[in-house]
Design an enzyme around this catalytic site. Structure first.
Site, PDB file in Angstrom:
ATOM      1  N   GLU A 147      51.851 -48.442   8.282  1.00  0.00           N
ATOM      2  CA  GLU A 147      52.490 -47.221   7.798  1.00  0.00           C
ATOM      3  C   GLU A 147      53.236 -46.494   8.908  1.00  0.00           C
ATOM      4  O   GLU A 147      52.728 -46.284  10.007  1.00  0.00           O
ATOM      5  CB  GLU A 147      51.476 -46.274   7.138  1.00  0.00           C
ATOM      6  CG  GLU A 147      52.182 -45.085   6.468  1.00  0.00           C
ATOM      7  CD  GLU A 147      51.313 -44.335   5.462  1.00  0.00           C
ATOM      8  OE1 GLU A 147      50.092 -44.525   5.470  1.00  0.00           O
ATOM      9  OE2 GLU A 147      51.901 -43.548   4.673  1.00  0.00           O
ATOM     10  N   GLU A 241      51.177 -40.706  -3.596  1.00  0.00           N
ATOM     11  CA  GLU A 241      50.173 -40.114  -2.716  1.00  0.00           C
ATOM     12  C   GLU A 241      50.374 -38.606  -2.696  1.00  0.00           C
ATOM     13  O   GLU A 241      51.477 -38.124  -2.445  1.00  0.00           O
ATOM     14  CB  GLU A 241      50.344 -40.689  -1.307  1.00  0.00           C
ATOM     15  CG  GLU A 241      49.308 -40.197  -0.317  1.00  0.00           C
ATOM     16  CD  GLU A 241      49.512 -40.802   1.065  1.00  0.00           C
ATOM     17  OE1 GLU A 241      50.654 -40.832   1.552  1.00  0.00           O
ATOM     18  OE2 GLU A 241      48.524 -41.237   1.672  1.00  0.00           O
TER      19      GLU A 241
HETATM   20 MN    MN Z   1      51.298 -42.328   3.058  1.00  0.00          MN
END
Ligand code: MN
Length: 297
Positions: A147, A241
């Site tokens: 990420e 998210e």
């Molecule tokens: Mn994220």
């Protein structure tokens, strides 16, 4: 077709039997294909029970987490590297046992605010660990998404182009970039262009908005984001998210700075996210057809 997912923290911050059953059942009920279980404590996950709930609900799972200071594979510290590698392999084992297609999150460094920049040696060590992790991932056909997060959460990958370079150095077909609109909105010059340039290196995607609340209620050009995903021919998971102090407590609340309620009703937030994502994807696919629909007779 992209599988659409929901981050478990929209429902619950833990993974007790009750949390697990509730989060999986609600994710399926709203209509998502996958749940993204996010656990800072991999040992706390009851695999057979989780498997049972997934089967009952008929959805899949992915995992996200971050390494910490003691398992930081970018620290240029052999003991931390060893512990980090064990943790990453443990997550791959869990993913394999649960039939998860992806693990993702801040897996290239610790998930923390650093006070100094990363070093060439630190990046090199992280690459070497991830090369070994990538071999295991490939054998099990699990994609590892690194990420890209904003500068306050890591000092290794802050932009998509850094992630592409990292993936090239790692050289594994199963280690890819995990991009997130919330972070991109802070660090990228042009979010759409960064997605397109990432191209085949893109392996996982987080949607949300500038304040991590309801999609479309912030300041990010989400129509442009989805058009870029379609242009990049991205076929992987797209997971929503979002964090609210209504669900998330410490330690995550402190690390992420979740001080206010961006929403109260998890179900309303989740239903809206699915509707919004489907509408944006449909619109982006239709936009791609404009050229062929615009020929003169
Ligand atoms: Mn994220």
């Amino acid at each position: 077709m992209n599988k659409l997912g929901m981050h478990a923290f929209v429902w619950t911050a833990g993974w007790t039997h009750n949390d697990c059953a509730h989060a999986i059942a609600k994710t399926a009920e709203v209509g998502f294909d996958i749940i993204e279980a996010s656990t800072l404590d991999l040992d706390a996950m009851d695999v057979p029970y989780t498997q049972q709930q997934l089967e009952k609900a008929g959805i899949g799972i992915t995992f996200s987490f971050g390494l910490d200071a003691e398992t930081d594979i970018s620290a240029n510290d052999r003991e931390k590297e060893k512990r980090g590698e064990v943790r990453l392999l443990k997550a791959l084992g869990l993913a394999r046992d649960l039939g998860a297609s992806h693990i993702c999150g801040i897996l290239e460094s610790a998930f923390q605010k650093y006070t100094v920049p990363t070093t060439a040696e630190g990046v090199k060590r992280s690459v070497e660990v991830l090369q070994r992790v990538g071999e295991v991932a490939a054998r099990n056909n699990i994609v590892v998404g690194l990420e890209v997060v904003n500068r306050y959460e890591s000092n290794v990958l802050n932009t998509a182009s850094q992630a592409v370079e990292m993936c090239k150095r790692i050289g594994s077909s199963h280690v890819k970039a995990h991009l997130d609109v919330y972070h991109m909105n802070i660090e990228e010059s042009d979010i759409g262009q960064a997605i397109i340039a990432t191209g085949d290196y893109l392996g996982y995607f987080h949607t949300g908005d500038s304040h991590r609340g309801y999609m479309g209620s912030g300041s990010i050009d989400l129509a442009g984001v989805f058009r870029a995903l379609v242009k990049a021919n991205y076929q992987g998971p797209i997971t929503f998210e979002s964090f609210s102090s209504r669900v998330v407590g410490q330690p995550l609340q402190g690390i992420l700075g979740i001080w206010r309620n961006l929403w109260e009703d998890s179900q309303d937030l989740a239903s809206h996210a699915l509707m919004y994502t489907k509408a944006q994807l449909k619109a982006a696919h239709e936009a791609e057809k404009q050229a062929e629909r615009s020929r003169l007779p």
